[in-house]
Design a protein around this motif. Structure first.
Motif, PDB file in Angstrom:
ATOM      1  N   LEU A   1       7.059 -28.250 -39.475  1.00 52.14           N
ATOM      2  CA  LEU A   1       5.784 -28.326 -38.762  1.00 52.14           C
ATOM      3  C   LEU A   1       5.807 -29.318 -37.603  1.00 52.14           C
ATOM      4  CD1 LEU A   1       3.261 -28.109 -41.724  1.00 52.14           C
ATOM      5  CD2 LEU A   1       3.400 -26.523 -39.802  1.00 52.14           C
ATOM      6  N   VAL A   2       6.856 -30.149 -37.534  1.00 53.20           N
ATOM      7  CA  VAL A   2       6.969 -31.092 -36.416  1.00 53.20           C
ATOM      8  C   VAL A   2       7.089 -30.340 -35.091  1.00 53.20           C
ATOM      9  CG1 VAL A   2       8.430 -32.862 -35.370  1.00 53.20           C
ATOM     10  CG2 VAL A   2       7.983 -32.914 -37.830  1.00 53.20           C
ATOM     11  N   LYS A   3       7.816 -29.208 -35.097  1.00 56.64           N
ATOM     12  CA  LYS A   3       8.080 -28.481 -33.853  1.00 56.64           C
ATOM     13  C   LYS A   3       7.556 -27.040 -33.860  1.00 56.64           C
ATOM     14  CE  LYS A   3      10.224 -31.720 -31.611  1.00 56.64           C
ATOM     15  NZ  LYS A   3       9.680 -32.278 -30.356  1.00 56.64           N
ATOM     16  N   ILE A   4       7.117 -26.544 -35.017  1.00 57.61           N
ATOM     17  CA  ILE A   4       6.664 -25.156 -35.100  1.00 57.61           C
ATOM     18  C   ILE A   4       5.175 -25.147 -35.392  1.00 57.61           C
ATOM     19  CG2 ILE A   4       6.986 -22.929 -36.235  1.00 57.61           C
ATOM     20  CD1 ILE A   4       9.729 -23.844 -37.102  1.00 57.61           C
ATOM     21  N   ASN A   5       4.399 -24.357 -34.645  1.00 57.56           N
ATOM     22  CA  ASN A   5       2.964 -24.360 -34.871  1.00 57.56           C
ATOM     23  C   ASN A   5       2.579 -23.589 -36.135  1.00 57.56           C
ATOM     24  OD1 ASN A   5       2.767 -21.560 -34.290  1.00 57.56           O
ATOM     25  ND2 ASN A   5       2.392 -21.965 -32.132  1.00 57.56           N
ATOM     26  N   SER A   6       1.324 -23.721 -36.539  1.00 54.22           N
ATOM     27  CA  SER A   6       0.855 -23.159 -37.805  1.00 54.22           C
ATOM     28  C   SER A   6       1.030 -21.648 -37.867  1.00 54.22           C
ATOM     29  CB  SER A   6      -0.626 -23.513 -38.005  1.00 54.22           C
ATOM     30  OG  SER A   6      -0.826 -24.906 -37.948  1.00 54.22           O
ATOM     31  N   ALA A   7       0.771 -20.943 -36.755  1.00 50.02           N
ATOM     32  CA  ALA A   7       0.866 -19.482 -36.751  1.00 50.02           C
ATOM     33  C   ALA A   7       2.302 -19.018 -36.995  1.00 50.02           C
ATOM     34  CB  ALA A   7       0.349 -18.929 -35.425  1.00 50.02           C
ATOM     35  N   THR A   8       3.271 -19.704 -36.384  1.00 49.97           N
ATOM     36  CA  THR A   8       4.669 -19.308 -36.543  1.00 49.97           C
ATOM     37  C   THR A   8       5.149 -19.567 -37.969  1.00 49.97           C
ATOM     38  OG1 THR A   8       5.047 -19.863 -34.225  1.00 49.97           O
ATOM     39  CG2 THR A   8       6.980 -19.574 -35.618  1.00 49.97           C
ATOM     40  N   VAL A   9       4.787 -20.727 -38.526  1.00 53.49           N
ATOM     41  CA  VAL A   9       5.122 -21.004 -39.919  1.00 53.49           C
ATOM     42  C   VAL A   9       4.491 -19.943 -40.812  1.00 53.49           C
ATOM     43  CG1 VAL A   9       4.771 -22.614 -41.833  1.00 53.49           C
ATOM     44  CG2 VAL A   9       5.438 -23.470 -39.603  1.00 53.49           C
ATOM     45  N   GLY A  10       3.310 -19.470 -40.395  1.00 51.37           N
ATOM     46  CA  GLY A  10       2.631 -18.422 -41.148  1.00 51.37           C
ATOM     47  C   GLY A  10       3.448 -17.144 -41.247  1.00 51.37           C
ATOM     48  N   ILE A  11       4.181 -16.817 -40.190  1.00 52.28           N
ATOM     49  CA  ILE A  11       5.035 -15.620 -40.224  1.00 52.28           C
ATOM     50  C   ILE A  11       6.118 -15.792 -41.279  1.00 52.28           C
ATOM     51  CG2 ILE A  11       6.615 -14.160 -38.917  1.00 52.28           C
ATOM     52  CD1 ILE A  11       5.252 -15.122 -36.375  1.00 52.28           C
ATOM     53  N   LEU A  12       6.769 -16.934 -41.246  1.00 42.99           N
ATOM     54  CA  LEU A  12       7.863 -17.188 -42.177  1.00 42.99           C
ATOM     55  C   LEU A  12       7.374 -17.297 -43.617  1.00 42.99           C
ATOM     56  CD1 LEU A  12       9.814 -19.829 -40.049  1.00 42.99           C
ATOM     57  CD2 LEU A  12      10.134 -17.352 -40.125  1.00 42.99           C
ATOM     58  N   MET A  13       6.113 -17.623 -43.796  1.00 36.95           N
ATOM     59  CA  MET A  13       5.547 -17.765 -45.129  1.00 36.95           C
ATOM     60  C   MET A  13       5.591 -16.469 -45.932  1.00 36.95           C
ATOM     61  SD  MET A  13       1.775 -19.248 -46.155  1.00 36.95           S
ATOM     62  CE  MET A  13       1.930 -20.641 -45.046  1.00 36.95           C
ATOM     63  N   TYR A  14       5.703 -15.326 -45.251  1.00 36.19           N
ATOM     64  CA  TYR A  14       5.722 -14.042 -45.964  1.00 36.19           C
ATOM     65  C   TYR A  14       6.972 -13.882 -46.825  1.00 36.19           C
ATOM     66  CZ  TYR A  14       2.044 -13.027 -42.627  1.00 36.19           C
ATOM     67  OH  TYR A  14       0.902 -13.089 -41.884  1.00 36.19           O
ATOM     68  N   ILE A  15       7.997 -14.683 -46.561  1.00 35.49           N
ATOM     69  CA  ILE A  15       9.194 -14.652 -47.407  1.00 35.49           C
ATOM     70  C   ILE A  15       8.819 -14.958 -48.852  1.00 35.49           C
ATOM     71  CG2 ILE A  15      11.409 -15.777 -47.855  1.00 35.49           C
ATOM     72  CD1 ILE A  15      11.532 -16.397 -44.832  1.00 35.49           C
ATOM     73  N   ASN A  16       7.925 -15.917 -49.015  1.00 30.90           N
ATOM     74  CA  ASN A  16       7.495 -16.364 -50.341  1.00 30.90           C
ATOM     75  C   ASN A  16       6.880 -15.230 -51.171  1.00 30.90           C
ATOM     76  OD1 ASN A  16       6.310 -17.603 -52.557  1.00 30.90           O
ATOM     77  ND2 ASN A  16       5.285 -19.197 -51.400  1.00 30.90           N
ATOM     78  N   PRO A  17       5.789 -14.591 -50.711  1.00 28.11           N
ATOM     79  CA  PRO A  17       5.185 -13.532 -51.534  1.00 28.11           C
ATOM     80  C   PRO A  17       6.073 -12.314 -51.713  1.00 28.11           C
ATOM     81  CG  PRO A  17       4.125 -13.643 -49.375  1.00 28.11           C
ATOM     82  CD  PRO A  17       4.986 -14.859 -49.503  1.00 28.11           C
ATOM     83  N   LEU A  18       6.933 -12.003 -50.747  1.00 29.84           N
ATOM     84  CA  LEU A  18       7.833 -10.861 -50.912  1.00 29.84           C
ATOM     85  C   LEU A  18       8.764 -11.076 -52.109  1.00 29.84           C
ATOM     86  CD1 LEU A  18       8.800  -9.983 -47.226  1.00 29.84           C
ATOM     87  CD2 LEU A  18       7.380  -8.647 -48.785  1.00 29.84           C
ATOM     88  N   ILE A  19       9.293 -12.295 -52.234  1.00 31.30           N
ATOM     89  CA  ILE A  19      10.135 -12.613 -53.383  1.00 31.30           C
ATOM     90  C   ILE A  19       9.300 -12.624 -54.660  1.00 31.30           C
ATOM     91  CG2 ILE A  19      11.626 -14.368 -54.428  1.00 31.30           C
ATOM     92  CD1 ILE A  19      12.422 -15.239 -51.625  1.00 31.30           C
ATOM     93  N   ASN A  20       8.068 -13.183 -54.560  1.00 28.43           N
ATOM     94  CA  ASN A  20       7.169 -13.205 -55.718  1.00 28.43           C
ATOM     95  C   ASN A  20       6.895 -11.808 -56.250  1.00 28.43           C
ATOM     96  OD1 ASN A  20       4.958 -15.972 -54.714  1.00 28.43           O
ATOM     97  ND2 ASN A  20       7.045 -15.955 -55.437  1.00 28.43           N
ATOM     98  N   PHE A  21       6.548 -10.897 -55.342  1.00 31.56           N
ATOM     99  CA  PHE A  21       6.232  -9.527 -55.746  1.00 31.56           C
ATOM    100  C   PHE A  21       7.445  -8.851 -56.379  1.00 31.56           C
ATOM    101  CE2 PHE A  21       2.553  -9.609 -52.731  1.00 31.56           C
ATOM    102  CZ  PHE A  21       1.590  -9.244 -53.656  1.00 31.56           C
ATOM    103  N   THR A  22       8.608  -9.083 -55.822  1.00 31.84           N
ATOM    104  CA  THR A  22       9.837  -8.506 -56.382  1.00 31.84           C
ATOM    105  C   THR A  22      10.038  -8.970 -57.821  1.00 31.84           C
ATOM    106  OG1 THR A  22      10.856  -8.451 -54.187  1.00 31.84           O
ATOM    107  CG2 THR A  22      12.326  -8.280 -56.089  1.00 31.84           C
TER     108      THR A  22
END
Length: 300
Positions: free
Chosen positions: A236-257
């Motif tokens: 978050l030091v260099k990446i804004n909230s919206a961009t981190v939000g894109i990468l956050m989808y990795i989490n639920p995809l693994i969760n759902f699997t």
């Protein structure tokens, strides 16, 4: 400036968190408050060891910086840090309860809507921009939540609480980037530990704690708490909230699997409709931001 290491940190954090429900399920015989208490306790020990032994110079710089600000600013900084600790406490307790007492799907849905909610909070609090296309996606996301609520209001409540608390936490962290992330995280975790002691959540539930329990708690504290939180805050030091939000989808995809392939959770047609709609919303919302991910593949 090359931001690849910040993207790598964010991706690593969400991959680690993606497998967290699998480990939590092995502690389902224990109370959610009990699990949270010992997670915080062991995390506090790990963080203090890291900060005092390996990052003492950073701590001294943060203390020196803190002394230079005005009294009003000191109060604001402390309140923001404590607010972050409170949000983490609520988020973790809700997530643990949802995974072990409801289902992994509901916990995972919270991190599908969290990126959109985080971007909206970033717009309101940090004045970060949101395009008209993204606002349309926000409306689609809201409609998806209505559909999910028709299936189960309580499940939607757990998802929304988890998403809102973590979204607020992410946004608030960007208000004091000048302080070392480990120092801030240590203050927040210590405050959370004090808070949990006030509610005596350490009392044993129906299952006796044994060596297996404490080994799993140690792994949760070090590998699924301190490490990914630091990586996420670092990103978050260099990446804004919206961009981190894109990468956050990795989490639920693994969760759902994990939910469907390992624990064989079932889903209703109404929920499928809600998931499909939010999938459309996420594609629409993130379309303007996909270029930022090209930094991972572009030359230095």
């Amino acid at each position: 400036m090359n931001n690849k290491k910040y993207y790598a940190a964010a991706i690593s954090a969400f991959v680690v968190w993606g497998f967290f429900p699998w480990l939590l399920k092995s502690l389902s015989g224990f109370g959610s408050g009990e699990i949270l208490y010992f997670r915080i306790l062991f995390s506090t020990i790990v963080l203090l060891a890291i900060v005092l032994v390996f990052r003492n110079s950073k701590l001294q710089k943060d203390l020196a910086l803190f002394k230079t600000v005005t009294s009003n600013d000191k109060v604001k900084i402390i309140l923001l840090w404590l607010a972050g600790g409170l949000l983490l406490t609520i988020n973790w307790l809700t997530f643990i309860y949802t995974v072990n007492e409801v289902n992994i799907r509901t916990a995972s849905f919270s991190y599908l809507i969290c990126p959109v909610l985080t971007a909206v909070l970033g717009y309101v609090i940090l004045k970060e921009s949101i395009t008209p296309m993204q606002w349309a996606a926000v409306l689609l996301c809201a409609l998806s939540c209505v559909i999910m609520g028709l299936n189960s209001v309580s499940e939607l409540g757990y998802s929304f609480t988890t998403a809102l608390t973590y979204g607020l936490y992410l946004v608030l962290q960007r208000l004091y980037k000048e302080y070392d992330r480990m120092t801030v995280l240590s203050v927040q975790i210590i405050f959370s530990f004090v808070l949990l002691n006030s509610f005596q959540l350490y009392e044993a539930g129906g299952v006796q704690r044994d060596t297996h329990f404490f080994i799993l708690i140690t792994i949760i504290a070090a590998c699924f708490t301190v490490l990914p939180l630091f990586l996420n805050l670092y990103a978050l030091v260099k990446i804004n909230s919206a961009t981190v939000g894109i990468l956050m989808y990795i989490n639920p995809l693994i969760n759902f699997t994990i939910a469907f392939l390992v624990f064989h959770e079932e889903v209703t047609m109404l929920q499928v409709s809600g998931y499909c709609l939010i999938a459309v919303a996420l594609v629409v919302f993130n379309y303007p931001n996909f270029r930022k991910l090209q930094a991972l593949r572009s030359p230095s």
